[in-house]
Design an enzyme around this catalytic site. Structure first.
Site, PDB file in Angstrom:
ATOM      1  N   GLN A  54       6.514  -0.815  -3.075  1.00  0.00           N
ATOM      2  CA  GLN A  54       7.556  -1.090  -4.077  1.00  0.00           C
ATOM      3  C   GLN A  54       8.827  -1.634  -3.434  1.00  0.00           C
ATOM      4  O   GLN A  54       9.372  -2.645  -3.874  1.00  0.00           O
ATOM      5  CB  GLN A  54       7.887   0.172  -4.892  1.00  0.00           C
ATOM      6  CG  GLN A  54       9.022  -0.080  -5.899  1.00  0.00           C
ATOM      7  CD  GLN A  54       9.424   1.160  -6.673  1.00  0.00           C
ATOM      8  OE1 GLN A  54       8.669   1.650  -7.483  1.00  0.00           O
ATOM      9  NE2 GLN A  54      10.618   1.671  -6.421  1.00  0.00           N
ATOM     10  N   ASP A  55       9.303  -0.960  -2.377  1.00  0.00           N
ATOM     11  CA  ASP A  55      10.565  -1.366  -1.741  1.00  0.00           C
ATOM     12  C   ASP A  55      10.341  -2.231  -0.506  1.00  0.00           C
ATOM     13  O   ASP A  55      11.315  -2.604   0.152  1.00  0.00           O
ATOM     14  CB  ASP A  55      11.367  -0.115  -1.337  1.00  0.00           C
ATOM     15  CG  ASP A  55      11.967   0.588  -2.540  1.00  0.00           C
ATOM     16  OD1 ASP A  55      11.670   0.189  -3.682  1.00  0.00           O
ATOM     17  OD2 ASP A  55      12.746   1.548  -2.337  1.00  0.00           O
ATOM     18  N   THR A  56       9.087  -2.518  -0.189  1.00  0.00           N
ATOM     19  CA  THR A  56       8.786  -3.116   1.121  1.00  0.00           C
ATOM     20  C   THR A  56       7.869  -4.327   1.057  1.00  0.00           C
ATOM     21  O   THR A  56       7.861  -5.128   1.993  1.00  0.00           O
ATOM     22  CB  THR A  56       8.072  -2.067   1.996  1.00  0.00           C
ATOM     23  OG1 THR A  56       6.976  -1.547   1.238  1.00  0.00           O
ATOM     24  CG2 THR A  56       9.010  -0.934   2.401  1.00  0.00           C
TER      25      THR A  56
END
Ligand code: NAG
Ligand code: NAG
Length: 286
Positions: free
Chosen positions: A185-187
């Site tokens: 999700q964040d990467t």
């Protein structure tokens, strides 16, 4: 003497609550392990070398016609265990009444746990905790889990999985959610697959994890298009793939629930799971 020894061993095992738990043999597999990633288009997912390796391995299969249910994330997770989105259309906090997959599993004595990376345990009801987000934990949104201490205790931190493998206590139904870095999700997908390889490979050498286990590797949704085509991959000794390692039957997240129900003859939740196609075409009990 032999009989006496086994009785003593059984008593010791029973005392420690270990290893005597019966398992319910399934039609296609005796354990299912879901691992779910975030927000990736089908084409980007299948371009990942590690995912390609898994698909093309001896017991690998790509579900090439698999669609997520909604945007954003949360309704997809809910659909997988509830058989509908329960009307959820965002990432808010919900407490959903009615039966879910846990009711079906427990009625037949199929053991289960939901492993959530960075989850603090103790039936934590908050929205986030480090890399944990409640939006990716559908179990805590089910009222008959969150208000039932013994059920709620089966939502555990991700690190519990290695403990359960080492003590041969891996349940028959495993739902594993990486934290918001490891799930991409964040990467992004490359980071997620790199993490996945380092997490998964050592575990694939553990019979307590792999014996008669169907691994189901999936994504919650695509990268935000109306199409919502995602990649899903089956792996493990129950999979007997065709030469092209591809099943192009139309599936969606309700198919996952239908597969669990069909394998252990659990009945259904009389929601969209009742009409979903289970992905059993290329499965056979080892
Ligand atoms: C893969 O092989 C199966 C079985 O041989 C076949 O039915 C299917 O059409 C093939 N799919 C693709 C995408 O080539
Ligand atoms: C879908 O499932 C419901 C509930 O079991 C059933 O009543 C209905 O007939 C099914 N519909 C179809 C098209 O199979």
């Amino acid at each position: 003497m032999k009989y006496f020894t086994s009785v003593i061993l059984l008593l010791i095992a029973a005392f420690f609550g270990a290893t005597v738990d019966a398992i319910l043999t399934g039609t296609y597999f005796d354990r299912i392990v879901l691992i779910i990633f975030e927000n990736t288009a089908y084409s980007k997912a299948i371009a990942q070398p590690y995912l390609q390796n898994l698909i093309n391995s001896q017991n690998g299969l790509l579900l090439s016609n698999y669609f997520a249910i909604a945007h954003p994330s949360q309704p997809n997770y809910i659909a997988q265990i509830y058989g509908s989105t329960a009307g959820v259309t965002d990432g808010g906090i919900y407490n959903i009444p009615g039966k879910n997959v846990v009711d079906l599993l427990e009625a037949k004595g199929v053991s289960w746990k939901a492993y959530m990376e960075d989850y603090p345990g103790n039936c934590y009801l908050g929205a986030t905790y480090n890399g944990y987000t409640r939006q990716h934990n559908p179990f805590i949104s089910m009222l008959d889990i969150s208000t039932n201490p013994s059920r709620c205790a089966k939502i555990v931190p991700g690190t519990q999985l290695d403990t359960d493998i080492n003590s041969n206590q891996v349940p028959q139904y495993v739902y594993y959610v990486p934290n918001i870095k490891n799930d991409g999700q964040d990467t992004g997908i490359a980071f997620a697959m790199n993490w996945f390889q380092s997490w998964f490979e050592p575990k694939l050498a553990q019979p307590a994890f792999t014996t008669n286990t169907l691994f189901f590797i999936t994504f919650d949704e695509d990268d935000g298009t109306a199409n919502n085509h995602i990649a899903s991959v089956l792996l493990g000794s129950p999979v007997v793939p065709p030469p092209n390692h591809t099943d192009s039957t139309a599936y969606n997240h309700y198919s996952y629930l239908a597969t669990v129900e069909k394998n252990w003859v659990l009945g259904n939740l009389q929601r969209k799971d009742a009409n979903a196609t289970a992905f059993t075409l290329y499965l056979k009990h080892p």
